[in-house]
Scaffold this active site. Sequence first.
Site, PDB file in Angstrom:
ATOM      1  N   SER A 160       0.822  -1.203   0.000  1.00 29.24           N
ATOM      2  CA  SER A 160       0.000   0.000   0.000  1.00 29.24           C
ATOM      3  C   SER A 160       0.864   1.263   0.000  1.00 29.24           C
ATOM      4  O   SER A 160       1.701   1.432  -0.884  1.00 29.24           O
ATOM      5  CB  SER A 160      -0.963  -0.055   1.188  1.00 29.24           C
ATOM      6  OG  SER A 160      -1.976   0.905   1.077  1.00 29.24           O
ATOM      7  N   GLU A 255     -10.130  -2.901  -5.807  1.00 32.05           N
ATOM      8  CA  GLU A 255      -9.506  -1.887  -4.958  1.00 32.05           C
ATOM      9  C   GLU A 255      -9.227  -0.614  -5.736  1.00 32.05           C
ATOM     10  O   GLU A 255      -8.990  -0.624  -6.937  1.00 32.05           O
ATOM     11  CB  GLU A 255      -8.237  -2.413  -4.318  1.00 32.05           C
ATOM     12  CG  GLU A 255      -7.172  -2.945  -5.228  1.00 32.05           C
ATOM     13  CD  GLU A 255      -5.905  -3.273  -4.435  1.00 32.05           C
ATOM     14  OE1 GLU A 255      -5.424  -2.370  -3.698  1.00 32.05           O
ATOM     15  OE2 GLU A 255      -5.412  -4.387  -4.532  1.00 32.05           O
ATOM     16  N   HIS A 285      -7.837  -5.074  -1.190  1.00 35.48           N
ATOM     17  CA  HIS A 285      -6.581  -4.371  -0.941  1.00 35.48           C
ATOM     18  C   HIS A 285      -5.669  -5.174  -0.018  1.00 35.48           C
ATOM     19  O   HIS A 285      -6.058  -5.568   1.084  1.00 35.48           O
ATOM     20  CB  HIS A 285      -6.904  -3.010  -0.324  1.00 35.48           C
ATOM     21  CG  HIS A 285      -5.725  -2.130  -0.099  1.00 35.48           C
ATOM     22  ND1 HIS A 285      -4.921  -1.694  -1.127  1.00 35.48           N
ATOM     23  CD2 HIS A 285      -5.208  -1.595   1.036  1.00 35.48           C
ATOM     24  CE1 HIS A 285      -3.967  -0.922  -0.638  1.00 35.48           C
ATOM     25  NE2 HIS A 285      -4.117  -0.848   0.670  1.00 35.48           N
TER      26      HIS A 285
END
Length: 314
Positions: A160, A255, A285
């Site tokens: 991320s 996502e 995600h």
Amino acid sequence: MSLFEDLNTDPAETEVIRITADERAREAALRERFASFWKSASGEPRVIYDAFIAATPLATEVTLDAVEEDGVRGWWVRPTHAHPAQAILYIHGGGYGLGSARAYRGFVSQIVSRTQVPALAIDYPLAPEASLPAAPVAALTAWRWLVNQRCNQIAVVGDSAGGGLTLVTLAELGRRTVGPAPIAGVVFSPWADLAFTGASMTDSAVTDPLITHDYLQDCARKYLGNVGPTDPLASPLFGEFRGLPPLLIQVGTDERLLDDARQFAKRAAQAGVRVRCEVWEGMHHVFQLDVAHLESSRAALDRTARFLRGAFNA
């Protein structure tokens, strides 16, 4: 042998990985668990986020040791037997405002147990208390610390926001002419574009069960400070690609950051980088965290380990 040969695909291409009906059912059940967790969670956001991340189980036959020296804070996650010159630098996610190396120890241990390579999971200054360039500086400091520990084969891995910071770190290291070069990079659902140019950010067909466009915009504002959103320190999508090591990118179809991954992979390949992008159908995600629930999570980490072992053994 090419690092990508055992993945059986052209490294410049994106592969969509299909899932079974049974896996879809497991994913649906997991999303219900997510909804229940976030609905009932109360307290300080960083504590809640860490509890969510720390649910990834600790792998067997690994040791955990805290590190706090020379400006580096984090955790060594080490297998029982490891080559002393090899290491993974792990950079955690959390929108640049959440997350800790302690919470990620279980997840990092899943990578370590599969690769048999020790990993240093680091803490870096979080927003809004800190803004750019504090996080990239911390990542580079950790890299130098590993080199001073006589590690000369180092891969950088992140998820991320930590995936975005991983790509920034690799680009910064790629411009250097002294010291060991990174041997590989792996990013899970990287946040590569704080200018929000990807269509998936607002596409109504994308059903992200974990993060929203509004949430990411708020995170970006807090993290950027006085730095523009297209500055390469913030958004590696607009940075330098030459000099990057071989890359493995994994992302789910469900996502907001889907196009961050696809756009970065495309531009990297066009610049001549050996890059492999896997798009996992129906996955949320950073689905790799959910090894206790999803076959896709375990399979994705197995692929990651094959890629990294190939890099370390090349």
